[in-house]
Structure formats: C-alpha cells, structure tokens
Scaffold this active site. Structure first.
Site, PDB file in Angstrom:
ATOM      1  N   GLY A  50       0.865  -1.181   0.000  1.00 10.63           N
ATOM      2  CA  GLY A  50       0.000   0.000   0.000  1.00 10.63           C
ATOM      3  C   GLY A  50       0.900   1.228   0.000  1.00 10.63           C
ATOM      4  CB  ALA A  51       0.985   4.188  -2.233  1.00 13.35           C
ATOM      5  NE  ARG A  92       5.472  -3.624  -4.588  1.00 12.83           N
ATOM      6  CZ  ARG A  92       4.157  -3.711  -4.344  1.00 12.83           C
ATOM      7  NH1 ARG A  92       3.684  -3.483  -3.128  1.00 12.83           N
ATOM      8  NH2 ARG A  92       3.306  -4.019  -5.311  1.00 12.83           N
ATOM      9  CD  GLN A 199      -3.151  -6.825  -3.231  1.00  9.92           C
ATOM     10  OE1 GLN A 199      -3.850  -7.537  -3.939  1.00  9.92           O
ATOM     11  NE2 GLN A 199      -1.983  -6.376  -3.634  1.00  9.92           N
ATOM     12  CG  ASP A 240      -0.136   1.965  -5.780  1.00 11.40           C
ATOM     13  OD1 ASP A 240      -1.288   1.557  -5.991  1.00 11.40           O
ATOM     14  OD2 ASP A 240       0.602   1.534  -4.871  1.00 11.40           O
ATOM     15  CG  ASN A 250      -5.322   1.782  -7.089  1.00  5.43           C
ATOM     16  OD1 ASN A 250      -4.534   1.851  -6.153  1.00  5.43           O
ATOM     17  ND2 ASN A 250      -6.502   1.203  -6.947  1.00  5.43           N
ATOM     18  CE  LYS A 251      -2.172  -4.222  -6.358  1.00  6.56           C
ATOM     19  NZ  LYS A 251      -0.802  -4.652  -6.795  1.00  6.56           N
TER      20      LYS A 251
HETATM   21  O1  MRU Z   1       0.587  -4.018  -4.537  1.00  6.53           O
HETATM   22  P1  MRU Z   1       0.013  -3.240  -3.400  1.00  6.53           P
HETATM   23  O2  MRU Z   1      -0.839  -4.054  -2.487  1.00  6.53           O
HETATM   24  O3  MRU Z   1       1.059  -2.437  -2.670  1.00  6.53           O
HETATM   25  O4  MRU Z   1      -0.946  -2.196  -4.103  1.00  6.53           O
HETATM   26  C1  MRU Z   1      -1.690  -1.322  -3.305  1.00  6.53           C
HETATM   27  C2  MRU Z   1      -2.672  -0.520  -4.055  1.00  6.53           C
HETATM   28  O5  MRU Z   1      -2.760  -0.580  -5.255  1.00  6.53           O
HETATM   29  C3  MRU Z   1      -3.488   0.448  -3.257  1.00  6.53           C
HETATM   30  O6  MRU Z   1      -4.745   0.620  -3.831  1.00  6.53           O
HETATM   31  C4  MRU Z   1      -2.772   1.808  -3.205  1.00  6.53           C
HETATM   32  O7  MRU Z   1      -1.458   1.653  -2.762  1.00  6.53           O
HETATM   33  C5  MRU Z   1      -3.468   2.771  -2.353  1.00  6.53           C
HETATM   34  S1  MRU Z   1      -3.244   2.422  -0.665  1.00  6.53           S
HETATM   35  C6  MRU Z   1      -3.883   3.644   0.282  1.00  6.53           C
END
Ligand code: MRU
Length: 348
Positions: A50-51, A92, A199, A240, A250-251
């Site tokens: 999560g960012a 990452r 997630q 992100d 985003n994801k």
């Molecule tokens: O691969 P991840 O689980 O780090 O990806 C997270 C996401 O895509 C979230 O939607 C994003 O980081 C927002 S978190 C507040």
C-alpha cells in the site's frame, strides 16, 4: 499507531514492527526489521504494502540504518546511510510515496550534515515518526472531505486494499468509508477480491470486518454484472501514483472498474494524499508499472492451478485516465474532474 484497531507499522524497542500482510487474515503476526535491508525486503515481499505504508516503512528503513551506524566514523556513517537510500529505492517501483518519503529523509540528512552521526540519526528517526503521524492526520482529513460524497445507504465498491493496512492508519479509500460510517451513514462495502495477491479478499474484507462495517466479497469479474443490476452506487479506490494531469496508477484491475463505472454512470472516486501525486510526471504513460512473479498468477500459497510452463503476464498496476475520475479526494479537499490545472493548484 493504533487507528481503527489495526497496527500496520509500529516502533518498538528501537525496531520497526510490521504486521505481516502475507499471513492475514489467518494469522496476526509481526515482522521486526532492524536495518534498511530488512525493511527493503519486507516491502519487496509484501509484508508491508500500500503506497503510504510503503513510504512510512522506507522512512523508518533510513532511520534504522542511521541508528545502526550512529557510532561509526562520519564517513562510514554517510556511506552506509547513502546505500540505505539506494536499497530502499530499489524495493518497488510504482508507489511514488516511497520516493517522496525518501526525499523527505534526504532533505533532513542534508540539513544536518554538520552534526555528528548520533544527532543525525536522532533527526532522521524524528522525521520518520513525523511522516507516520502526518499520514494518519491526512487520512482523517481526507476521510471527512470524502464522507460527504457518499449517501446514506450507499453500496460502495472498492478494489484492492486502501485501508489502515495500506497506510499508517485509518486508510485512504477505506478512510473515507470509515469517516462516513462514523458520521452515521449506513454503508455497505462491496470488496472485489483483487487477483492475484487478493488484497480485497484477504485484507479489505478482514479490516472492515474488524470494524463491524458490512462487507460483501465478490470476484473481480462480477462488478460489471452488479453495476448493470443497479447494485452499486459509488466506487472508491486509492492510488499508487497520480501524474500531473490526473491519470491514476492503482492496483491492476482498477482501470476495468473505472470503465465499467463510466458506462453505468456510477461515480468513480480516488482518495489519495498529496504524497501520492507525482507532479514531475506529465501523464500516466510515464508511470513505471511493476511486473511481478509469474507464480502469483499461476496459483496461490503454493497451489498451482495453471499448467506448468504456461506464459504469464503479471503487471501489478494499471493506469486509469483522469477523464474517468469523477473526483479526487485529498487532504486539501475534493477535486472534481481532476486535470493538470486543478492538480497544480493543490500544490500552491
Ligand atoms: O501491490 P500493493 O498491495 O502495494 O498495491 C496497493 C494498491 O494498489 C493500493 O490501492 C494503493 O497503494 C493505495 S493504498 C492507500
């Protein structure tokens, strides 16, 4: 930091403890990190994800390395801490909060270079604590701005996990939902499972259940059907990295949901702090998209269901063009139909 009962990151006895998000929801366990290398590994292996949470963890990674080297001669201290920045930056690529947090730590380092290692290490730890505190505060403000956009009784679809687990606490997208519920709105959350790392199924469903917020789990392919039947009133996701023109990374799967939402005239909201906006990038085309291991797509938790050797693609993020975003919810307020000028205004 305990907000909404979930401790994503905590500073204990000179170490960073991270809730192990790979083990949830089955087990609540913490992984302790004592140096930058261990934090970088935890980020890479998704112990913490999560960012904003990645940004906070990286800041503590620098602070840990500085603390570890605080009795070394200044030249060794500076080399070791410099390497920590590089190691953490390589963990990452997509979430800009990681680079934003490292830039803040670098600015502190540069401002106190005349001090000895001991004081520099103390200043870096203080900055990491500040980044964590400010993230929770931003999420709370964002939550109160965004809560006004959700009607009482709304059925809200979210993708991935943009909750307390993805931040220092409260959450971005889930923070808005939490704040709306705290304001007395009766919401139902539809969480999609978010293949391949799950997630949504593992983290969002768990986190909301902890708070007693009604949540229904669907697979990623079901959102269009529910939208076509009038069963979803709004979509809210995190981000992100947001480019200067408002394009949102985003994801993986977010773009698909945004297209479906537009087709069904459902508002599509993105909740993200300013630390997720990358004003250096002109558009989403320039956002680096992480490619993860094929094993994540072939199966899960040691069980493979695809034929061995089948070709696999595993981009972990996608880009939703700004034109599909109804509003961006930030700690500076709600930006409707975000574009380059409105994003630039957030930084003035
Ligand atoms: O691969 P991840 O689980 O780090 O990806 C997270 C996401 O895509 C979230 O939607 C994003 O980081 C927002 S978190 C507040």
């Amino acid at each position: 930091m305990t907000v909404s009962g979930v401790e994503t990151l905590r500073w204990r006895d000179g170490r960073l403890e991270l809730i192990d998000q790979r083990a949830l929801p089955g087990r609540v366990e913490f992984v302790a990190c004592a140096d930058a290398g261990e934090v970088a590994r935890a980020i890479r292996e998704m112990v913490v994800r999560g960012a904003p949470a990645i940004g906070c963890a990286a800041a503590y990674g620098v602070a840990l390395e500085a603390a570890r080297l605080r009795q070394a001669p200044m030249v060794d201290f500076a080399t070791g801490v410099g390497q920590a920045f590089d190691t953490l930056a390589a963990s990452r690529p997509t979430a800009v909060n990681l680079f934003w947090a490292l830039a803040r730590m670098r600015a502190v380092l540069d401002s106190v270079t005349s001090a000895g290692p001991e004081s520099v290490a103390a200043a870096l730890l203080e900055e990491a604590h500040a980044i964590l505190r400010e993230d929770v505060a931003a999420n709370r403000v964002m939550g109160s701005h965004g809560a006004k956009l959700l009607a009482d009784g709304a059925r809200v679809l979210t993708h991935c996990n943009a909750g307390a687990l993805a931040t220092a606490g409260h959450g971005t997208a889930l923070g808005v939902i939490r704040s709306a519920v705290a304001a007395g709105k009766r919401l139902t959350v539809i969480a999609d499972e978010t293949r391949p790392f799950l997630q949504g199924a593992r983290l969002t469903a768990w986190e909301l259940a902890q708070d007693g917020i009604p949540v229904t789990l669907i697979t990623d392919g079901m959102s269009g059907h529910l939208m076509s039947r009038g069963e979803i009133d709004a979509v809210i996701v995190g981000a992100d990295r947001i480019a200067a023109n408002g394009d949102v990374a985003n994801k993986i799967g977010t773009y698909m949901v945004a297209v479906l939402a537009r087709r069904h005239r459902i508002p599509f909201y993105v909740a993200a702090p300013l630390s997720t906006i990358d004003p250096q990038l002109a558009s989403g085309d320039a956002i680096p998209i992480e490619e993860r291991a094929a094993s994540e797509v072939r199966g899960y938790a040691g069980l493979d269901w695809a034929p061995a050797g089948v070709a696999v693609r595993n981009p972990a993020f996608d880009v939703t063009p700004a034109e599909l975003v109804t509003a961006l919810i930030t700690e500076k307020g709600v930006v409707r139909e975000p574009d380059r000028a409105k994003i630039a205004a957030l930084f003035r």
